[in-house]
Enzyme design. Structure first.
Site, PDB file in Angstrom:
ATOM      1  N   ARG A  80       0.851  -1.189   0.000  1.00 39.74           N
ATOM      2  CA  ARG A  80       0.000   0.000   0.000  1.00 39.74           C
ATOM      3  C   ARG A  80       0.888   1.241   0.000  1.00 39.74           C
ATOM      4  NH1 ARG A  80      -3.073  -3.161  -1.402  1.00 39.74           N
ATOM      5  NH2 ARG A  80      -5.087  -3.778  -0.528  1.00 39.74           N
ATOM      6  N   HIS A  90       1.211  -0.336 -10.404  1.00 39.16           N
ATOM      7  CA  HIS A  90       0.256  -1.132  -9.625  1.00 39.16           C
ATOM      8  C   HIS A  90      -0.124  -2.412 -10.373  1.00 39.16           C
ATOM      9  CE1 HIS A  90      -2.942  -0.745  -6.239  1.00 39.16           C
ATOM     10  NE2 HIS A  90      -2.638  -2.010  -6.479  1.00 39.16           N
TER      11      HIS A  90
END
Length: 312
Positions: A227, A275
């Protein structure tokens, strides 16, 4: 016939439509899959992404479960309108993707591949560039849940000296498992290569900051497929500039897409990936969704049902 609502970004529908229809038919589940807008009261199951059109679950009074397409549920569990059971996405494709991204970048750092890519200059750079064996390289995984644990055991299987850290004590074969604040400090102190696979919680925000980065061995490498909020960006940039951290490969960020003007893009010691470490693959995700629908309809325990509590 069941009614399923596909509540992800519309651009993802062409990839999911054939996969979902195929596995539902294979499982013998009679269902229609609809796109918004629909009558909420008619929906039996929601195939869900936090980036999709459904943010308020109040009207979905007959919905039996919400099938999250993401492994992370931090952006869902805090929604006060969500009263339906929530299942997180843990599928073979997502797990394999994370394992392969982490393993590839660990090996890249371990073997110092970047050095050789940038030194194709006709000189024989042998001295000081023979890597240790994996058993002599300390790799630390922060977060040893489903994904982090799979990465830890894979790296241990390759012979790396792997330590895993979690909030509460866990046990993994071939992995030294630590927990709690003191365990975190000890783990960081030996992290030649650090991999962060933690969730987004108040406790994990800025976990890697000036103080904790200073605990790591000088010249350590950081990989973050977890994250974006785990890292204090300014502290990491300062540690990179000072040589405390040799390189950071980052797949997740506080703001995504990462803005073009962000200093990470131009920093010579940072690798940005968009990502992609744990991307949901429609073919494998569809099988998890179909199996969970089958289980709910049969009154069986669903896969990866989210308990409304923290744990990593």
């Amino acid at each position: 016939m069941l009614t399923l609502l596909f509540a992800d970004r519309i651009e993802n529908w062409p990839a999911y439509e054939p996969a979902l229809k195929a596995v539902l038919a294979e499982a013998g589940i009679a269902a229609q899959i609809l796109l918004p807008p629909v009558d909420p009261a008619s929906v039996d199951y929601i195939i869900y992404s936090p980036l999709g059109p459904v943010q308020d679950f109040t009207a979905y009074t007959n919905t039996k479960a919400v099938m999250n397409l993401w492994a992370g549920v931090e952006r869902v569990v805090g929604n006060p309108t969500l009263t339906q059971p929530l299942c997180r996405m843990v599928d073979e494709g997502l797990e394999r993707g994370m394992i392969e991204w982490v393993t590839g970048h660990v090996l890249r750092a371990h073997l110092d591949i970047d050095f050789f890519l940038t030194h194709q200059d006709g000189l024989w750079h042998h001295q000081g560039h023979v890597p240790p064996l994996a058993r002599d390289r300390s790799v630390v995984i922060l977060g040893i849940g489903a994904l982090g644990g799979a990465c830890a055991t894979t790296l241990a299987g390759l012979g790396f000296n792997v330590t895993g850290w979690s909030r509460t004590q866990k046990a993994l074969p071939g992995v030294t498992c630590l927990s709690g604040p003191e365990g975190l400090r000890h783990a960081l102190s030996k992290a030649e290569i650090l991999v962060t696979v933690l969730p987004n919680t108040p406790e994990t925000t800025d976990l890697l900051n000036a103080e904790t980065l200073a605990l790591m061995p000088k010249g350590a490498v950081i990989l973050n497929p977890g994250r974006g909020n785990l890292i204090d960006d300014d502290a990491l940039l300062a540690a990179l500039d000072a040589g405390q951290i040799a390189h950071a490969t980052l797949d997740v960020f506080r703001v995504e897409p990462l803005p073009p003007e962000h200093p990470y893009w131009a920093h010579p010691k940072v690798t940005v990936t968009p990502h992609i470490a744990a991307e949901t693959r429609p073919a494998s995700a569809a099988r998890v969704i179909a199996e969970n629908i089958r289980r709910f309809e049969a009154g069986e325990e669903p896969l990866h049902l989210v308990e409304r509590r923290r744990g990593y």
